[in-house]
Design an enzyme around this catalytic site. Structure first.
Site, PDB file in Angstrom:
ATOM      1  N   GLY A  52      43.590  32.518  39.925  1.00 39.99           N
ATOM      2  CA  GLY A  52      44.115  33.831  40.279  1.00 39.99           C
ATOM      3  C   GLY A  52      43.808  34.733  39.104  1.00 39.99           C
ATOM      4  N   GLU A  53      44.826  35.385  38.587  1.00 43.24           N
ATOM      5  CA  GLU A  53      44.629  36.247  37.427  1.00 43.24           C
ATOM      6  C   GLU A  53      45.735  35.900  36.439  1.00 43.24           C
ATOM      7  OE1 GLU A  53      43.510  38.767  34.711  1.00 43.24           O
ATOM      8  OE2 GLU A  53      45.493  39.074  35.579  1.00 43.24           O
ATOM      9  N   SER A  54      45.319  35.381  35.293  1.00 43.04           N
ATOM     10  CA  SER A  54      46.314  34.767  34.404  1.00 43.04           C
ATOM     11  C   SER A  54      47.342  35.751  33.862  1.00 43.04           C
ATOM     12  CB  SER A  54      45.611  34.038  33.263  1.00 43.04           C
ATOM     13  OG  SER A  54      44.793  34.925  32.547  1.00 43.04           O
TER      14      SER A  54
ATOM     15  N   CYS B 146      41.084  27.215  36.591  1.00 43.63           N
ATOM     16  CA  CYS B 146      40.692  28.574  36.203  1.00 43.63           C
ATOM     17  C   CYS B 146      41.851  29.319  35.521  1.00 43.63           C
ATOM     18  CB  CYS B 146      40.127  29.321  37.404  1.00 43.63           C
ATOM     19  SG  CYS B 146      39.061  30.668  36.914  1.00 43.63           S
TER      20      CYS B 146
ATOM     21  N   ARG C  35      39.026  33.578  27.775  1.00 45.31           N
ATOM     22  CA  ARG C  35      39.191  34.148  29.115  1.00 45.31           C
ATOM     23  C   ARG C  35      37.943  34.971  29.473  1.00 45.31           C
ATOM     24  NH1 ARG C  35      42.238  39.007  29.968  1.00 45.31           N
ATOM     25  NH2 ARG C  35      42.613  39.227  32.197  1.00 45.31           N
TER      26      ARG C  35
ATOM     27  N   ILE D  15      34.440  31.407  39.015  1.00 48.01           N
ATOM     28  CA  ILE D  15      34.710  32.798  39.400  1.00 48.01           C
ATOM     29  C   ILE D  15      35.401  33.497  38.233  1.00 48.01           C
ATOM     30  CG2 ILE D  15      35.838  34.307  41.087  1.00 48.01           C
ATOM     31  CD1 ILE D  15      35.943  31.766  42.968  1.00 48.01           C
ATOM     32  N   ARG D  16      34.633  34.304  37.502  1.00 46.85           N
ATOM     33  CA  ARG D  16      35.158  34.949  36.277  1.00 46.85           C
ATOM     34  C   ARG D  16      36.011  33.946  35.481  1.00 46.85           C
ATOM     35  NH1 ARG D  16      34.275  39.768  35.144  1.00 46.85           N
ATOM     36  NH2 ARG D  16      36.167  40.217  33.999  1.00 46.85           N
TER      37      ARG D  16
ATOM     38  N   HIS E  31      36.800  25.905  40.527  1.00 49.97           N
ATOM     39  CA  HIS E  31      37.703  25.848  41.685  1.00 49.97           C
ATOM     40  C   HIS E  31      37.302  24.734  42.652  1.00 49.97           C
ATOM     41  CE1 HIS E  31      39.794  29.798  41.240  1.00 49.97           C
ATOM     42  NE2 HIS E  31      38.739  30.072  40.506  1.00 49.97           N
TER      43      HIS E  31
ATOM     44  N   GLU F 213      39.065  23.404  44.877  1.00 54.25           N
ATOM     45  CA  GLU F 213      39.801  23.479  46.160  1.00 54.25           C
ATOM     46  C   GLU F 213      38.990  24.181  47.251  1.00 54.25           C
ATOM     47  OE1 GLU F 213      40.358  25.290  43.532  1.00 54.25           O
ATOM     48  OE2 GLU F 213      40.719  27.368  44.124  1.00 54.25           O
TER      49      GLU F 213
HETATM   50  N1  GLN Z   1      39.543  35.825  35.066  1.00 56.70           N
HETATM   51  C1  GLN Z   1      40.790  35.324  35.554  1.00 56.70           C
HETATM   52  C2  GLN Z   1      41.887  35.419  34.492  1.00 56.70           C
HETATM   53  O1  GLN Z   1      41.748  35.954  33.476  1.00 56.70           O
HETATM   54  C3  GLN Z   1      40.694  33.911  36.066  1.00 56.70           C
HETATM   55  C4  GLN Z   1      39.811  33.850  37.291  1.00 56.70           C
HETATM   56  C5  GLN Z   1      40.165  32.791  38.288  1.00 56.70           C
HETATM   57  O2  GLN Z   1      41.215  32.166  38.243  1.00 56.70           O
HETATM   58  N2  GLN Z   1      39.283  32.622  39.233  1.00 56.70           N
HETATM   59  O3  GLN Z   1      42.964  34.957  34.714  1.00 56.70           O
END
Ligand code: GLN
Length: 208
Positions: A45-47, A77, A106, A135-136, A184, A186
């Protein structure tokens, strides 16, 4: 029973992967739900957002305490970022759960390979390489003495792009009952990384 932290991210996919390994998966949003599980998956997700939500849902300290007490945890991630003891390029107010003695960078992959797929040999996962979707994603910059590196970035991505300076960076690590991947698993239908985590959970339950 394995909880899936359900604040953000691919909760359903992780729960389905855990169920396929023969263990029960339940969403965790409240401290009482955390108390009821034997292990926890922390999705991507987005940390920074997840860090804020952990505080809002009053899960930050309970989760830190469970992890410090040896609860098995798997972070993918953003989940890896949260479990790391230290982050580079994080936000100053971003909170850490601990559990993994690593420094994580990150959004580590440059623009050229910001999001990509690669086939990785993962230690502890038999049956050939794992298709990894990044993914990023973060990468692991340094590991402490108790941390095993299970996989690193190969020189070439699936499309043949040179990974450049990213090649060789650790992207799957384990420290005792804590597992983390930059990618990922999943979303690929390959359940072997979750199967590894389920085996770790069974091991830890048998030792208790
Ligand atoms: N770039 C996201 C972060 O800083 C992580 C990306 C992801 O979980 N797919 O949290």
């Amino acid at each position: 029973m394995i909880g899936v932290l359900a604040l953000q991210g691919d909760v359903r996919e992780h729960a389905a992967a855990v169920s396929s390994c023969g263990l029960r998966a339940v969403p965790v949003r409240r401290p009482a739900e955390l108390d009821a599980v034997d292990a926890l998956v922390i999705p991507g997700g987005e940390s920074t957002t997840m860090s804020r939500l952990l505080e809002t849902f009053e899960l930050l300290d309970p989760l830190r305490n469970r992890i410090a007490a040896g609860m098995p945890a798997y972070g993918a991630c953003a989940g890896m970022i949260l479990l790391a003891s230290q982050i580079l390029d994080g936000r100053p107010d971003q909170q850490q759960l601990g559990g993994l003695d690593v420094v994580v960078r990150r959004n580590a992959f440059g623009r050229q390979v910001d999001s990509f797929e690669a086939d990785l040999q993962v230690d502890g996962v038999s049956g050939g390489p794992v298709r990894a979707v990044f993914i990023r994603a973060p990468w692991v910059e340094t590991v402490g003495p108790g941390v095993q590196v299970l996989a690193t970035v190969p020189q070439l991505t699936l499309t043949g792009t040179d990974a450049g300076a990213a090649a060789g960076r650790p992207v799957a690590v384990r420290q005792g009952p804590v597992l983390a991947t930059s990618f990922h698993p999943e979303i690929t239908g390959d359940l072997r990384v979750h199967a590894l985590f389920c085996a770790m959970v069974r091991e830890s339950a048998a030792a208790a």
